[in-house]
Design an enzyme around this catalytic site. Structure first.
Site, mmCIF file in Angstrom:
data_model
loop_
_atom_site.group_PDB
_atom_site.id
_atom_site.type_symbol
_atom_site.label_atom_id
_atom_site.label_comp_id
_atom_site.label_asym_id
_atom_site.label_seq_id
_atom_site.Cartn_x
_atom_site.Cartn_y
_atom_site.Cartn_z
ATOM 1 N N LYS A 89 0.861 -1.185 0.000
ATOM 2 C CA LYS A 89 0.000 0.000 0.000
ATOM 3 C C LYS A 89 0.898 1.237 0.000
ATOM 4 C CE LYS A 89 -3.726 1.821 3.054
ATOM 5 N NZ LYS A 89 -4.461 1.516 4.305
ATOM 6 N N SER A 166 -9.268 0.728 3.183
ATOM 7 C CA SER A 166 -8.565 1.698 2.379
ATOM 8 C C SER A 166 -7.412 1.128 1.569
ATOM 9 C CB SER A 166 -8.031 2.792 3.290
ATOM 10 O OG SER A 166 -7.065 2.253 4.183
ATOM 11 N N SER A 190 -9.027 -1.898 7.227
ATOM 12 C CA SER A 190 -8.464 -1.587 5.903
ATOM 13 C C SER A 190 -7.566 -2.658 5.305
ATOM 14 C CB SER A 190 -7.719 -0.246 5.955
ATOM 15 O OG SER A 190 -8.639 0.802 6.090
#
Lengths: 475, 65, 473
Positions: A89, A166, A190
Site C-alpha cells: 500500500k 482503504s 483496511s
C-alpha cells in the site's frame, strides 16, 4: 485441491501461491527473474483495468530479481520468501521512492527511510514490485467521491464493483495476480475489507506484533500493518517475517518471538470455537448469502471436529464503532493538522470530512473514548479467552457497485472488523465462497492475544475443507 | 495572542449547555469564559510535532497488564 | 553489640532506628504507636496533618506485630513501623475523602490500595489518612474552602506545608507518623518534602502500583514515600515496589534492593548539575542557591565528578504540556461531578475541571506528542550521568494563603520535567533559611536507577547536619 482456472490471459506463474513458487525457486526450477517478468507483464496487461498500482518499481524489482537468482544459484537460498514478488500500500515508505498516501498533498514526496516491514521482507529475499492504490491517507467513509489524484482501483471479480478500502489496491493485486502478496494497513478494517471484497486472506495481527515504523500513520492507537495473500499458508509465512519487536515503533510489543504456524496442519479436533452471531439490535442487516455462508462455515467447523459454542461480545458493534470514530478523528487531525490548517483545498472530501470532525472533538471525549476502549478490550478479552478461536462476521454484504453509495458505506462501516482494532486481538479475514453474483464472501477468525497461530490453524482447516482457492478472477 | 478572537459569554454559555454542564451558576460561567481564553492559549502553546510519525505518549498496550 | 539505648523521643525515631530497636526488643510496636498517639494529641490541633486517624486499629495492629515479633516471626524492617497515607489511597474500612465534599456518602472501600496492602503485609501499622488538596488538585492558591482544615507547616505554623500531599510532609517532619505515602502528578510528593524538610521520592514511573489510589491524571500520577531520612525511603520502597497486574502501567522485571547504595558514597559518580530553569521561569531564591552550591561542594568533597548540564528544553515547555494534560485527564475523571454538583467543589478543582472540559482533543494529543519528544530528550540527557542535581522549587515554603508567594512556590519549580519523562527524582533538605524554614534541592537519576538516586542523597545526608534538627510545632 484441484485448480480450476477460468478463462484468463494470465501467465500461470502469477497464479502460483507463495509456497508453490518458493518450492520451485528453492529447487532452481523457477528463476526469480522469470517470476518478476511474469508479474511485470501481468501489470502491463491488466493494471489499466484494475488500477492496483500507484507506482510500479520495475527497474528496482528486476535488479533485485537478478541478485536473488544469483544467490539461489550460488546455494544461498534465504528461505520461503526468497525471490517472491510483493507490493505494498502506498503508505509504506521506501527510501528514495515516492510515498503518495494517495494524496495530492504528497505527490512529490520522496521518502528518506524504509519501513521496518519492507526491510524485513527484503532481508528475507522478497522482491518489491511497487506501491499500491489507497484511499487518501487510508481514509474513507466508504463513499466514493472520484476526487483523488489516482484512478480508482477496481475489483477483478467485476470491475464495476468496489475493492474494499482503504488498502484498495492490495486485495486486487493478490486476487488478480499483479503481486504474489501485498501489505496493507488496518485502522478499522483496511486490510480485512479489501481481502473480503476480493476473496483473499487479510491478517490484522495482535496490536503491536508487527512494526509500523516507516509507514504513514492514520491513527496511532488503532493502526496495524498486515499481509494479504491468496492462501492461509502464504499469509502465515509472510506474517512470520513481519512479526517481532521493533524499537522504532513506540507501540511495538516487546514479546518473545513465537511460531505463527504452530499446529498449522493439525486440524480442528479438540479446539473450541466461539461463534459470534449477534452484533446488537442496532447492527446493520446482513445479506442472506453472507448469512448462509457463515452458517455453512459453522457447520464445517463442527464437521472438522471443533466444538462450536455461541459466545456474546460484551457490547454491541455500535459501541466499538463509537470508540473508533472519536479516536480516529482526533488522532488523524493531530497527524495532518498543519496540512488541514494550510492546504485543506488539496484534500479529498473523505479526508477533509474527517479532519473537520476532529476539529471540534473535546479532549475529555477523546480520553473517555480511550478509557472506554480499554474497558472494551478487557471485557472482550475475557470472552475470547473462554475459547480457542472465534468465528465472527466480516463484511455484512459483498462488494457493491460504485454507483451504490448507500451500500458502499455499508460495506465499510457496516462490518464487524473495527471491533478487533478496538480490542487489539488478531483477526484474519478469510474467503468463504461466492454470493449469487459471483462476488466473494468472507468471515473473520479471531484469536487470543499473540495467538495468530490458532487463527491460521482454523483458517487452514476451513480452506482445505471448503476448497475456495481453485477459482481466480476471469481477467 | 491577540489575533485570535476571544470567546464571548454567549459562546461559553452555549458550549456549556451543548456538553451538558447544566448546573454552572452565572458566576461559574463567567469564570469559564475567562478560562476559555487561557485554554485556547494553552492549546496554541503546544509546539506541533514536525513529523507525522511522532506518536503521543499513549498508554494502550497489549497484553493489557 | 551493646544493648541499644533509646536516645530520642520515640515519635522522632526514623523507621530504620525504630526497626533496629524493635528487632532487638528494646521497644515494642505498641510503645511506638502510643508515643505517636501522644504526639498527635499534643500537636495535631495546630498542624492538621490527618483527615482520619484510626487509633484503635493502629493499636490492634501494633499488638499483633508485637506478638508476632515476640514469637520470633519478625517480618523485616517495616514490621511494627507506623505509617500513614495521603487520603487518596484506599484503606479497607476507612473513608477515602480525597479532601473533598464530593466524597460524602461514598461507601468505605473494602480493599486496601496495593501499596497499603504491601505495607501491611510487611508488618507496618496503618495510623490513618493524611491531609490533601481536593483530589490532589491545586493551582497553588489556598482558598480555605475545603471540608477539612488546611495542614500547616510544622516549622512555622503560618506557612504552607506544600501540596497536594499536604499532610504527608507535615506528619513526618512533626513526628505524627514515622513514614508516609503520597502521590505526585506534577510535584505533589516532592513539593511537600521541600516545604517541610523531609525526603520525598518519586520513583521510576511504574515501579510503585497506583492500584487503589484515586486518579488525578492517569498519564502522570506516581505514588511515593515521604520520610525523614533517605534510608527510610529505601525501606519503604523495598516494601512496596514491584509489578502489580492491577495497574496497567506497572513495570515488569526485577526490583532492586533500594538500600544497596546507601553506604557506598559518591566517589567517582558522574553527577550532572542543572542550575537554570531556562527562560520564562523565576530564578531560585538566593538562600536556595547558596545551599545548592554548598551541597555541590559537599558532593565534590566526597569525590563525585560534577558536570554542568541543562534541561533539554526550558522548564516552561514541560509546563506547557502538563498544563493541558493534567486538567484534561482530571476533567474526564470528574466529568459527572462537574455536570451535577460543581458547587460542591472547591474553587481550585472546579477551575481545573472547567478548564479541562474545554480543551480540544487535537491540543491534548499535541501535548502528549510533545511529551514523548521531551521525554526522549530528557532520557538522552540523563543517560550521560549517574545522577543529576538541580533545584526543586525556586522558593522556601511561603505564608499559607498569601499570594503571590503561594502560587509562585507551586509553579516556579523544576519538578515537572521528571513527571513528563518518568525519571526517578527526589527532594531532600539542604539546610534552613533565616526564618528557620527548610531549604532543599532535587536529585534525579536515569530510569530504574532508583538505588543510585538514593545513594547520592544518602551520601549528602550523611555528610550534613540537617537531620539533627526537628520542628516543635
Amino acid at each position: 485441491m484441484t485448480a480450476v482456472t477460468p478463462v484468463t490471459s494470465a501467465d500461470p506463474l502469477v497464479y502460483l501461491t507463495v509456497s508453490e513458487a518458493s518450492r520451485l525457486i528453492a529447487a532452481r526450477k523457477l528463476s526469480p527473474v522469470e517470476l518478476v517478468e511474469a508479474y511485470l507483464a501481468r501489470i502491463d496487461a491488466i493494471d489499466d483495468v484494475v488500477h492496483s498500482y500507484i507506482t510500479v518499481l520495475a527497474d528496482r524489482a528486476r535488479a533485485a530479481a537478478r541478485i536473488a537468482e544469483a544467490e539461489v544459484l550460488a546455494g544461498r537460498w534465504k528461505g520461503p520468501l526468497h525471490g517472491i514478488p510483493f507490493a505494498v500500500k502506498d503508505n509504506y515508505h521506501v527510501k528514495g521512492v515516492k510515498t503518495t498516501g494517495g494524496s495530492r498533498l504528497m505527490l512529490d514526496y520522496v521518502a528518506d527511510e524504509t519501513s521496518t516491514a519492507i526491510e524485513k521482507l527484503e532481508a528475507a529475499g522478497a522482491i518489491l514490485l511497487g506501491k499500491l492504490n489507497t484511499w487518501e491517507y487510508g481514509t474513507g467513509t466508504g463513499e466514493i467521491y472520484h476526487d483523488l489524484p489516482f484512478p480508482l482501483a477496481r475489483n477483478p471479480w467485476n470491475p464495476a464493483r468496489h475493492t474494499g478500502g482503504s488498502s484498495t489496491g492490495a486485495g486486487v493485486a493478490v486476487a488478480a495476480g499483479t503481486a504474489m502478496f501485498a501489505l496493507g494497513s488496518d485502522t478499522g478494517g483496511s486490510v480485512r475489507l479489501p481481502a473480503a471484497a476480493t476473496g483473499v486472506y487479510g491478517m490484522k495481527a495482535t496490536y503491536g506484533l508487527m512494526s509500523r515504523a516507516g509507514c504513514l500513520p492514520n491513527c496511532w492507537s488503532l493502526d496495524v500493518v498486515g499481509p494479504l495473500t491468496w492462501t492461509a499458508e502464504d499469509n502465515a509465512t509472510v506474517a512470520q517475517v513481519m512479526a517481532g519487536y521493533d524499537p522504532r515503533d513506540p507501540q511495538s510489543a516487546d514479546v518473545p518471538s513465537y511460531d505463527l504456524m504452530a499446529g498449522f496442519d493439525m486440524g480442528l479436533k479438540g479446539l473450541t470455537i466461539g461463534v459470534v452471531r449477534d452484533l446488537g439490535a442496532d447492527a446493520p442487516s446482513m445479506d442472506p448469502d453472507i448469512v448462509t455462508k457463515l452458517a455453512e462455515t459453522e457447520v464445517l467447523l463442527s464437521e472438522l471436529g471443533a466444538t462450536v459454542v455461541e459466545i456474546a461480545l460484551p457490547a454491541p458493534l455500535s459501541k466499538y464503532r463509537s470508540v473508533t470514530g472519536t479516536i480516529n478523528w482526533a488522532e488523524s487531525l493531530s497527524i495532518h493538522e498543519q496540512d488541514f490548517m494550510e492546504r485543506s483545498h488539496l484534500m479529498g472530501k473523505a479526508l477533509k470530512d474527517k479532519m473537520t470532525s476532529g476539529f471540534t472533538v473535546r479532549a475529555v471525549d477523546y480520553v473517555a473514548a480511550t478509557r472506554y476502549r480499554r474497558q472494551l478490550a478487557v471485557t472482550t478479552d475475557a470472552v475470547i479467552r473462554t475459547v480457542d478461536a472465534v468465528l465472527a462476521p466480516c463484511t455484512f454484504i459483498t462488494a457493491p457497485t460504485f454507483e451504490d453509495q448507500e451500500r458502499l458505506v455499508k460495506f465499510t462501516f457496516g462490518s464487524a472488523t473495527s471491533i478487533f482494532n478496538v480490542t487489539g486481538h488478531p483477526a484474519i479475514s478469510i474467503p468463504t465462497g461466492f454470493d449469487r453474483d459471483g462476488m466473494p464472501t468472507s468471515a473473520q477468525i479471531v484469536g487470543r492475544y499473540f495467538d495468530e497461530a490458532t487463527t491460521y490453524r482454523v483458517a487452514r482447516a476451513l480452506e482445505k475443507a471448503a476448497g475456495t482457492r481453485g477459482l481466480r478472477p476471469a481477467l | 495572542m491577540s489575533d485570535f478572537p476571544a470567546w464571548t459569554q454567549d459562546e461559553i454559555n452555549a458550549f456549556a449547555a451543548r456538553y451538558g454542564l447544566a448546573n454552572l451558576t452565572p458566576d461559574h460561567l463567567a469564570r469559564m469564559r475567562e478560562l476559555a481564553d487561557r485554554v485556547s492559549a494553552a492549546g496554541r502553546a503546544i509546539p506541533r510535532m514536525p513529523s507525522k510519525g511522532d506518536e503521543p505518549a499513549s498508554t494502550f498496550r497489549v497484553p493489557l497488564a | 553489640m551493646n544493648a541499644p539505648v533509646v536516645a530520642k523521643a520515640l515519635h522522632h525515631l526514623t523507621a530504620a532506628e525504630a526497626s533496629r530497636l524493635i528487632a532487638a526488643k528494646a521497644i515494642s510496636p505498641v510503645d511506638l504507636v502510643k508515643a505517636l498517639l501522644a504526639r498527635i494529641e499534643a500537636v495535631e490541633p495546630r498542624i492538621a496533618s490527618y483527615i482520619t486517624l484510626d487509633a484503635e486499629a493502629a493499636l490492634a495492629a501494633a499488638r499483633r506485630a508485637e506478638a508476632e515479633i515476640a514469637a520470633g516471626r519478625w517480618k523485616g524492617p517495616m514490621h511494627g513501623i507506623p505509617f500513614a497515607v495521603k487520603d487518596n489511597y484506599d484503606a479497607a474500612g476507612l473513608p477515602t475523602t480525597a479532601g473533598s465534599r464530593l466524597s460524602e456518602g461514598w461507601p468505605r472501600p473494602d480493599r486496601d490500595a496495593a501499596l497499603v496492602a504491601r505495607m501491611k503485609a510487611a508488618g507496618a501499622v496503618l495510623m490513618g489518612k493524611l491531609a490533601t488538596w481536593e483530589f490532589g488538585t491545586g493551582n497553588g492558591g489556598e482558598y480555605f474552602d475545603l471540608p477539612y482544615p488546611s495542614a500547616r507547616n510544622p516549622w512555622h505554623l503560618d506557612h504552607f506545608p506544600g501540596g497536594s500531599s499536604s499532610g504527608a510532609g507535615t506528619a513526618v517532619a512533626a513526628g505524627t507518623v514515622t513514614v508516609a505515602l503520597g502521590s505526585d502528578t506534577t510535584g505533589s510528593v516532592r513539593l511537600p518534602a521541600a516545604a517541610t524538610g523531609v525526603v520525598g521520592v518519586k520513583g521510576t514511573h511504574g515501579l510503585l502500583s497506583k492500584s487503589g489510589i484515586l486518579a488525578n491524571c492517569y498519564s502522570m500520577d506516581i505514588p511515593g514515600p515521604l520520610t525523614w531520612t533517605v534510608e527510610d525511603s529505601a525501606l519503604v520502597m523495598n516494601a512496596v515496589a514491584g509489578h502489580d497486574p492491577g495497574d496497567p502501567t506497572s513495570l515488569t522485571g526485577p526490583v532492586p534492593d533500594f538500600r544497596v547504595g546507601l553506604k557506598q558514597g559518591v566517589a567517582g559518580l558522574r553527577i550532572g548539575v542543572i542550575r537554570s530553569f531556562g527562560p520564562g521561569m523565576a530564578p531560585p531564591d538566593a538562600d536556595l542557591v547558596a545551599a545548592f552550591e554548598a551541597g555541590l561542594a559537599v558532593l565534590a568533597d566526597l569525590g563525585a565528578v560534577l558536570i554542568e548540564t541543562d534541561f533539554p528544553a526550558p522548564v516552561a515547555d514541560f509546563y506547557a504540556c502538563t498544563r493541558i494534560i493534567g486538567p484534561v485527564e482530571s476533567a474526564t475523571i470528574h466529568e459527572r461531578e462537574l455536570r451535577e454538583m460543581p458547587d460542591r467543589m472547591g474553587f481550585a478543582l472546579r477551575d481545573k475541571l472547567m478548564f479541562g472540559a474545554q480543551v480540544r482533543a487535537v491540543d491534548y494529543i499535541a501535548a502528549q506528542r510533545r511529551r514523548r519528544v521531551l521525554a526522549a530528550a530528557m532520557t538522552a540527557m540523563m543517560a550521560r550521568f549517574d545522577a543529576v542535581v538541580t533545584f526543586g522549587a525556586a522558593h522556601a515554603a511561603p505564608r499559607l494563603g498569601v499570594e503571590p508567594g503561594m502560587t509562585a512556590f507551586t509553579t516556579d519549580t523544576a519538578l515537572v520535567p521528571f513527571n513528563i519523562s518518568g525519571h526517578p527524582s527526589l527532594v531532600q533538605c539542604t539546610g534552613f533559611n533565616a526564618a528557620g524554614l527548610p531549604l532543599h534541592w532535587q536529585i534525579a537519576a536515569p530510569h530504574r536507577a532508583d538505588p543510585t538516586l538514593l545513594r547520592v542523597a544518602a551520601a549528602y545526608e550523611a555528610a550534613t547536619p540537617w537531620r539533627d534538627r526537628r520542628p516543635e510545632p
